[in-house]
Design a protein around this motif. Structure first.
Motif, short mmCIF file in Angstrom:
data_model
loop_
_atom_site.label_atom_id
_atom_site.label_comp_id
_atom_site.label_asym_id
_atom_site.label_seq_id
_atom_site.Cartn_x
_atom_site.Cartn_y
_atom_site.Cartn_z
N GLY A 1 -10.12 -48.45 -13.17
CA GLY A 1 -9.22 -48.39 -12.04
C GLY A 1 -9.20 -47.02 -11.40
N PRO A 2 -8.35 -46.82 -10.38
CA PRO A 2 -8.16 -45.50 -9.79
C PRO A 2 -7.68 -44.52 -10.86
CG PRO A 2 -6.43 -46.99 -9.09
CD PRO A 2 -7.44 -47.82 -9.80
N SER A 3 -7.88 -43.24 -10.62
CA SER A 3 -7.71 -42.27 -11.70
C SER A 3 -6.43 -41.46 -11.59
CB SER A 3 -8.91 -41.33 -11.76
OG SER A 3 -9.01 -40.57 -10.58
N VAL A 4 -5.96 -41.02 -12.76
CA VAL A 4 -4.83 -40.11 -12.89
C VAL A 4 -5.26 -38.99 -13.84
CG1 VAL A 4 -2.46 -39.80 -13.72
CG2 VAL A 4 -3.08 -41.89 -12.49
N LEU A 5 -5.06 -37.75 -13.42
CA LEU A 5 -5.19 -36.60 -14.30
C LEU A 5 -3.79 -36.28 -14.81
CD1 LEU A 5 -6.40 -34.05 -15.60
CD2 LEU A 5 -6.33 -32.96 -13.35
N HIS A 6 -3.57 -36.50 -16.10
CA HIS A 6 -2.24 -36.28 -16.67
C HIS A 6 -2.26 -35.08 -17.59
CE1 HIS A 6 0.97 -36.63 -19.69
NE2 HIS A 6 1.67 -36.96 -18.63
N VAL A 7 -1.30 -34.15 -17.39
CA VAL A 7 -1.20 -32.92 -18.16
C VAL A 7 0.02 -33.02 -19.08
CG1 VAL A 7 -1.16 -30.41 -18.03
CG2 VAL A 7 -2.18 -31.72 -16.17
N HIS A 8 -0.19 -32.86 -20.37
CA HIS A 8 0.89 -33.04 -21.33
C HIS A 8 1.90 -31.90 -21.28
CE1 HIS A 8 -0.22 -29.94 -24.31
NE2 HIS A 8 -1.48 -30.29 -24.12
N GLY A 9 3.10 -32.19 -21.78
CA GLY A 9 4.15 -31.19 -21.88
C GLY A 9 4.07 -30.44 -23.20
N GLY A 10 5.09 -29.57 -23.40
CA GLY A 10 5.15 -28.79 -24.63
C GLY A 10 5.55 -27.34 -24.41
N GLY A 11 6.21 -27.05 -23.28
CA GLY A 11 6.73 -25.71 -23.07
C GLY A 11 5.67 -24.64 -22.92
N ALA B 1 6.17 -28.77 -19.00
CA ALA B 1 5.13 -27.78 -18.73
C ALA B 1 3.95 -28.42 -18.04
CB ALA B 1 4.70 -27.12 -20.04
N GLY B 2 3.63 -29.66 -18.42
CA GLY B 2 2.55 -30.37 -17.76
C GLY B 2 2.84 -30.63 -16.29
N ILE C 1 -6.98 -34.59 -3.84
CA ILE C 1 -5.97 -35.15 -4.74
C ILE C 1 -5.17 -36.18 -3.96
CG2 ILE C 1 -3.87 -34.64 -6.04
CD1 ILE C 1 -5.05 -31.92 -6.70
N ARG C 2 -4.97 -37.34 -4.55
CA ARG C 2 -4.29 -38.43 -3.87
C ARG C 2 -2.78 -38.26 -3.87
NH1 ARG C 2 -6.30 -44.58 -4.77
NH2 ARG C 2 -8.22 -43.38 -4.95
N GLY C 3 -2.23 -37.62 -4.89
CA GLY C 3 -0.79 -37.40 -4.99
C GLY C 3 -0.50 -36.54 -6.19
N GLN C 4 0.75 -36.07 -6.29
CA GLN C 4 1.18 -35.35 -7.48
C GLN C 4 2.51 -35.92 -7.96
OE1 GLN C 4 1.99 -31.15 -6.95
NE2 GLN C 4 2.81 -31.41 -4.89
N LEU C 5 2.59 -36.20 -9.25
CA LEU C 5 3.77 -36.79 -9.85
C LEU C 5 4.30 -35.81 -10.90
CD1 LEU C 5 4.12 -40.50 -10.97
CD2 LEU C 5 5.27 -38.64 -12.13
N LEU C 6 5.44 -35.20 -10.61
CA LEU C 6 5.97 -34.09 -11.40
C LEU C 6 7.26 -34.54 -12.08
CD1 LEU C 6 5.53 -31.36 -8.63
CD2 LEU C 6 3.80 -32.25 -10.23
N MET C 7 7.18 -34.74 -13.40
CA MET C 7 8.31 -35.22 -14.18
C MET C 7 8.98 -34.05 -14.89
SD MET C 7 6.33 -38.60 -15.64
CE MET C 7 4.77 -37.73 -15.75
N CYS C 8 10.24 -33.84 -14.61
CA CYS C 8 11.03 -32.71 -15.13
C CYS C 8 10.17 -31.46 -15.20
CB CYS C 8 11.69 -33.03 -16.47
SG CYS C 8 10.60 -33.61 -17.80
N PRO C 9 9.59 -31.03 -14.06
CA PRO C 9 8.56 -29.99 -14.10
C PRO C 9 9.12 -28.59 -14.35
CG PRO C 9 9.04 -30.58 -11.84
CD PRO C 9 9.82 -31.53 -12.70
N MET C 10 8.32 -27.80 -15.07
CA MET C 10 8.60 -26.40 -15.41
C MET C 10 7.92 -25.54 -14.35
SD MET C 10 7.67 -24.76 -19.11
CE MET C 10 8.00 -23.05 -19.55
#
Length: 295
Positions: free
Chosen positions: A65-75, A141-142, A161-170
């Protein structure tokens, strides 16, 4: 005030992060198994090399499918490419996306710019290897690193980049917003932990005048020209005000942003209390945004 469902499910007794406590925090990370990643056969995964960056690539079994680059958290100091399982496997099985998760180098052993360079190198590798234009996403942190990757792609004329999804971003090393001062204890990521994470990444430069927006995206003076953006955060989160401010400044620059502040949500609430109503709403709303942006 923390949502009652979250409060009943989460252990708030873990001590704040210190530089000396980083090895113990890393050792305490839960190990995600192969079985959890595959979700009963719905997901297939490989571990690959993205120009020197180890990456985990998850695909819906039998399709691409279409792609997502996901960056993990961890401070900025902990976590692996298998972290944030609630995102990794759920998005693949629910949306049919191909998801790439890099094992970026961690501070303090590898301070800025090592972490963001690894993430950006992964984006370039995806661009050269037929993944198409991804959504760049991340938690904590991700989320900050994902925002930095989007800024780097814009500033360097890099891959689309098609979009950015920022969850509780640092996002902000200065740690001077009202919410940064509000949560000194009683929640999952407090002011002192935040200062530790940023100091590990930036050393004595933290909070000073010369920090790059590619390290701390809130430092960017120009937020124009960014892809469609989704930002969410809990109301009981040290990152609340910097997240709200980032979305607001994208609007002010004429950009496209969707913002959600989840009432009663502490930092990482949807991972820590996944069955709480607000957690289920948050995950469903992110998936709906992703489905719309990915077409």
């Amino acid at each position: 005030m923390i949502d009652p469902e979250i409060a009943s499910a989460v252990d708030f007794s873990r001590p704040p992060l210190t530089l000396e406590g980083i090895p113990a925090r890393r050792a305490a990370n839960r190990i995600v198994t192969d079985a959890e990643l595959t979700r009963g056969g719905a997901v297939t995964f490989t571990e690959e090399d993205a120009d020197g960056v180890p990456v985990l690539v998850l695909r819906p079994t039998g399709s691409e499918g279409p792609s997502v680059l996901h960056v993990h958290g961890g401070g900025m100091v902990a976590g692996t490419r298998r972290s944030d399982l609630h995102v990794l496997a759920e998005w693949v099985s629910e949306l049919g996306v191909t998801l790439v998760s890099p094992e970026y180098r961690l501070a303090p052993e590898h301070p800025h710019p090592a972490p963001v360079r690894d993430c950006y190198r992964t984006l370039e590798w995806m661009d050269r290897n037929g993944f198409g234009s991804p959504v760049v996403a991340g938690t904590s942190a991700g989320g900050g690193l994902a925002a930095a990757v989007a800024l780097m792609a814009r500033d360097l004329g890099g891959p689309a980049i098609r979009g950015q999804l920022l969850m509780c971003p640092m996002l902000d090393d200065r740690c001077e917003t009202p919410s940064s001062h509000q949560f000194l204890d009683g929640t999952t990521w407090v002011r002192s932990s935040n200062l530790t994470g940023w100091t590990a990444l930036l050393g004595e430069a933290r909070g000073g005048p010369d920090v790059s927006p590619h390290a701390a995206p809130a430092r960017a003076t120009d937020l124009s020209g960014l892809p469609p953006t989704y930002v969410d955060v809990g109301s009981v989160d040290v990152f609340r005000d910097e997240a709200v401010g980032y979305a607001s400044r994208i609007w002010q620059a004429g950009g496209d942003a969707e913002l959600h502040v989840w009432p009663g949500g502490c930092h990482g609430f949807d991972q820590l209390a996944p069955d709480a109503l607000v957690s289920r709403r948050a995950r469903a709303t992110r998936i709906a945004w992703l489905r719309r942006v990915l077409g």
